[in-house]
Design a protein around this motif. Sequence first.
Motif, PDB file in Angstrom:
ATOM      1  N   THR A 427       0.813  -1.209   0.000  1.00  0.00           N
ATOM      2  CA  THR A 427       0.000   0.000   0.000  1.00  0.00           C
ATOM      3  C   THR A 427       0.851   1.265   0.000  1.00  0.00           C
ATOM      4  O   THR A 427       2.035   1.246   0.362  1.00  0.00           O
ATOM      5  CB  THR A 427      -0.933   0.026   1.225  1.00  0.00           C
ATOM      6  OG1 THR A 427      -0.145   0.036   2.425  1.00  0.00           O
ATOM      7  CG2 THR A 427      -1.864  -1.177   1.224  1.00  0.00           C
ATOM      8  N   TYR A 428       0.209   2.365  -0.402  1.00  0.00           N
ATOM      9  CA  TYR A 428       0.834   3.691  -0.408  1.00  0.00           C
ATOM     10  C   TYR A 428      -0.200   4.700   0.072  1.00  0.00           C
ATOM     11  O   TYR A 428      -1.405   4.409   0.139  1.00  0.00           O
ATOM     12  CB  TYR A 428       1.337   4.054  -1.800  1.00  0.00           C
ATOM     13  CG  TYR A 428       0.282   3.956  -2.890  1.00  0.00           C
ATOM     14  CD1 TYR A 428      -0.569   5.021  -3.170  1.00  0.00           C
ATOM     15  CD2 TYR A 428       0.146   2.781  -3.628  1.00  0.00           C
ATOM     16  CE1 TYR A 428      -1.543   4.919  -4.158  1.00  0.00           C
ATOM     17  CE2 TYR A 428      -0.831   2.672  -4.617  1.00  0.00           C
ATOM     18  CZ  TYR A 428      -1.661   3.746  -4.873  1.00  0.00           C
ATOM     19  OH  TYR A 428      -2.624   3.635  -5.842  1.00  0.00           O
ATOM     20  N   GLU A 430      -2.848   7.436   0.026  1.00  0.00           N
ATOM     21  CA  GLU A 430      -3.833   7.836  -0.969  1.00  0.00           C
ATOM     22  C   GLU A 430      -3.491   9.215  -1.549  1.00  0.00           C
ATOM     23  O   GLU A 430      -3.099  10.135  -0.823  1.00  0.00           O
ATOM     24  CB  GLU A 430      -5.232   7.894  -0.343  1.00  0.00           C
ATOM     25  CG  GLU A 430      -5.841   6.544  -0.045  1.00  0.00           C
ATOM     26  CD  GLU A 430      -6.352   5.841  -1.296  1.00  0.00           C
ATOM     27  OE1 GLU A 430      -6.303   6.437  -2.384  1.00  0.00           O
ATOM     28  OE2 GLU A 430      -6.789   4.686  -1.165  1.00  0.00           O
ATOM     29  N   CYS A 436       3.219   6.105  -4.677  1.00  0.00           N
ATOM     30  CA  CYS A 436       2.811   4.951  -5.495  1.00  0.00           C
ATOM     31  C   CYS A 436       3.988   4.423  -6.301  1.00  0.00           C
ATOM     32  O   CYS A 436       4.236   3.210  -6.342  1.00  0.00           O
ATOM     33  CB  CYS A 436       1.662   5.364  -6.408  1.00  0.00           C
ATOM     34  SG  CYS A 436       1.145   4.088  -7.577  1.00  0.00           S
ATOM     35  N   ARG A 437       4.747   5.335  -6.916  1.00  0.00           N
ATOM     36  CA  ARG A 437       5.882   4.892  -7.741  1.00  0.00           C
ATOM     37  C   ARG A 437       6.999   4.305  -6.892  1.00  0.00           C
ATOM     38  O   ARG A 437       7.665   3.352  -7.302  1.00  0.00           O
ATOM     39  CB  ARG A 437       6.383   6.069  -8.590  1.00  0.00           C
ATOM     40  CG  ARG A 437       5.422   6.454  -9.713  1.00  0.00           C
ATOM     41  CD  ARG A 437       6.038   7.466 -10.655  1.00  0.00           C
ATOM     42  NE  ARG A 437       6.116   8.789 -10.043  1.00  0.00           N
ATOM     43  CZ  ARG A 437       5.209   9.762 -10.208  1.00  0.00           C
ATOM     44  NH1 ARG A 437       4.135   9.530 -10.955  1.00  0.00           N
ATOM     45  NH2 ARG A 437       5.375  10.937  -9.640  1.00  0.00           N
ATOM     46  N   THR A 462      -2.659  -1.121 -14.855  1.00  0.00           N
ATOM     47  CA  THR A 462      -3.318  -0.050 -14.131  1.00  0.00           C
ATOM     48  C   THR A 462      -4.727   0.168 -14.664  1.00  0.00           C
ATOM     49  O   THR A 462      -4.965  -0.016 -15.868  1.00  0.00           O
ATOM     50  CB  THR A 462      -2.524   1.266 -14.254  1.00  0.00           C
ATOM     51  OG1 THR A 462      -3.301   2.340 -13.698  1.00  0.00           O
ATOM     52  CG2 THR A 462      -2.204   1.594 -15.696  1.00  0.00           C
ATOM     53  N   ALA A 525      -1.454  -2.037 -10.171  1.00  0.00           N
ATOM     54  CA  ALA A 525      -1.081  -0.806  -9.474  1.00  0.00           C
ATOM     55  C   ALA A 525      -2.168   0.248  -9.641  1.00  0.00           C
ATOM     56  O   ALA A 525      -3.054   0.130 -10.493  1.00  0.00           O
ATOM     57  CB  ALA A 525       0.257  -0.291  -9.996  1.00  0.00           C
ATOM     58  N   GLU A 526      -2.076   1.303  -8.816  1.00  0.00           N
ATOM     59  CA  GLU A 526      -3.049   2.402  -8.817  1.00  0.00           C
ATOM     60  C   GLU A 526      -4.466   1.919  -8.490  1.00  0.00           C
ATOM     61  O   GLU A 526      -5.445   2.417  -9.018  1.00  0.00           O
ATOM     62  CB  GLU A 526      -3.031   3.152 -10.153  1.00  0.00           C
ATOM     63  CG  GLU A 526      -1.701   3.828 -10.459  1.00  0.00           C
ATOM     64  CD  GLU A 526      -1.787   4.755 -11.652  1.00  0.00           C
ATOM     65  OE1 GLU A 526      -1.925   5.975 -11.453  1.00  0.00           O
ATOM     66  OE2 GLU A 526      -1.715   4.244 -12.800  1.00  0.00           O
ATOM     67  N   ASP A 528      -6.846   2.448  -6.130  1.00  0.00           N
ATOM     68  CA  ASP A 528      -7.068   3.413  -5.052  1.00  0.00           C
ATOM     69  C   ASP A 528      -8.442   4.061  -5.206  1.00  0.00           C
ATOM     70  O   ASP A 528      -9.273   3.595  -6.007  1.00  0.00           O
ATOM     71  CB  ASP A 528      -5.943   4.448  -5.016  1.00  0.00           C
ATOM     72  CG  ASP A 528      -5.698   5.116  -6.367  1.00  0.00           C
ATOM     73  OD1 ASP A 528      -6.686   5.415  -7.068  1.00  0.00           O
ATOM     74  OD2 ASP A 528      -4.523   5.348  -6.721  1.00  0.00           O
ATOM     75  N   GLY A 556      -3.878   1.858  -2.802  1.00  0.00           N
ATOM     76  CA  GLY A 556      -3.984   2.909  -1.798  1.00  0.00           C
ATOM     77  C   GLY A 556      -4.310   2.328  -0.442  1.00  0.00           C
ATOM     78  O   GLY A 556      -4.905   1.246  -0.332  1.00  0.00           O
TER      79      GLY A 556
END
Length: 567
Positions: A427-428, A430, A436-437, A462, A525-526, A528, A556
């Motif tokens: 997770t990253y 939001e 994210c990268r 994505t 990925a992405e 969120d 996210g």
Amino acid sequence: MSAGEDRLAAALNAQLTEPWAIYRNVAWLEKRPGEEPADGEADVVLAHPDLGVMVIEVKGGAVRRIGPGRWESVDRNGERHDIKDPFAQATRAMHALRRTVAQLPAWPAHDVRFTRAVAFPDAAYEPHPAPPDGPRQIVIDHGDLGQVSQRISEIFEWWSAAGDASVDGGAPGRLGMEALDGLLAQPMEISSPLAADVAADEGRIALSATQFGALDLLSAQRRALILGVAGSGKTLLAAEKTRRLAAQGFEVLLTCFNRPLVEHLAATIGQLPRVTVRTFHGLAEALGQEAGLIGPDPARDAAYFDDLPNVMDRALTLLPGHRYDAIVVDEGQDLDAVWWLPLLDLLRDRERGVVYVFGDANQDLYHAREPEELGVVMPESPPIYYLNEDRRCTRRIHEFAARYSQTDVDAPSLAVGPAGRSVEIFTYAEGDPDACRRVLGTVLRRIISAGGVAASDVVVLTPRSLRSSWLMHSDGAAVEAWPYRLMPEYGPGGVVQPMPQRGNEVRVATIHRYKGLESPVVVLAEIDLRVRPQDLPSLLYVGATRARSHLVVVAGESMAGPLGAEG
């Protein structure tokens, strides 16, 4: 298939060695110009490059003739059942097969010898008297199984001496054997047209008995709907069915919505004679330009694509020569309702032409149409076949994706592959593209640098478009997820980019564009809050099932709970 058929097949396999070819329970469609395609089938077909072709009708159990053209069988409980005249069946099957192979482009130009026989592997054939079309000389009964090879040779010789017109021809030779094999053979593997330049063993998928059964059933159906879970081999079956129809002389259109999938198919199955592989929009545009309805460089905005079905409809009235004998549709759930009418107008015989539609409601990313509604494109209620075996993904990937399945079918999906690694979730924060990268870079280091997986075996998918993604530039340039460079799968105008060449380059694509394709390792990925909740299940299902061996999700923080974070 009866136990008697199995006994005959065992005897044939044991005694007939190369160059004999043996085909069991085969079916085909006979192309008849100006008429409805005819169904053909045979219990057994034998072929020898020097002797010719023999069609055998098999009747197991106790069988007897009770009058002219009337036959019955007796089951183990002593109950009697009316059955078709086996000799008439053998005659019809032989002539139908003979007409069908004569239309094969690779079939020899000269007449080829065809014969027929009837087998009663569970009984002695002692009719009193023998029917005119059923002499003992063309029968294989229980007592013949021990020397069935000799019996087959005797039947060929009897027909040659009988002066029957069908056996006046010559030997099929190598070319005839190859053409017949292309029509009737059931290979145990089909080369995947979708392998993404990975190891050779990744490029072949073994089909199950269920999948081969679907192919065989389609051989006797002019129209059918095939619904399958992701990984069930729908695209492979669509491509193989296209190949078989083209080998029989049918002009075939293989179409779908997804451009990258079409480009993969066009590079393989599309190279065969009598096969056209195009997206619906690509075909409509090409026809519109040929008919003078579209200029050479149109403005491809939303209104333009919305009007393409009408363009195709008008173009077909101006181009009567652009027609096909058969249409095979892959990813049928992506085609909008208004596309089907002009698509079916591409058939030479709109009412009776061959149409096969492959689809999966769980992969409806475009909310175009549910598969059960596709029946309206068929003149009659089409038979529906279900493929519920996931033969692509590991069981853990399959179980993760199944949580986001949105359809109910009679048979639940089943993963038949290895257990595999657990799905990993990272997770990253939001709304933070840099975070994210960074997390994605960490994930790629674990997979490629530490895990030893080749960068070419990894794809990042994505849900975001080229313009809105944090992982792609709108001009098609690479984005860094240190120490890796993310190379977009396509650039401006939708042009597919070359595959990454360097060890630190990893392909990135949208989930939408990667439908129908696959990779050993997929990183989603992405995932969120920018994804609409109603779109999330289908995006996760499609994205996850692109992975064969390992799946990682970079999401996210708000998604950690719903996804069940493990990483």
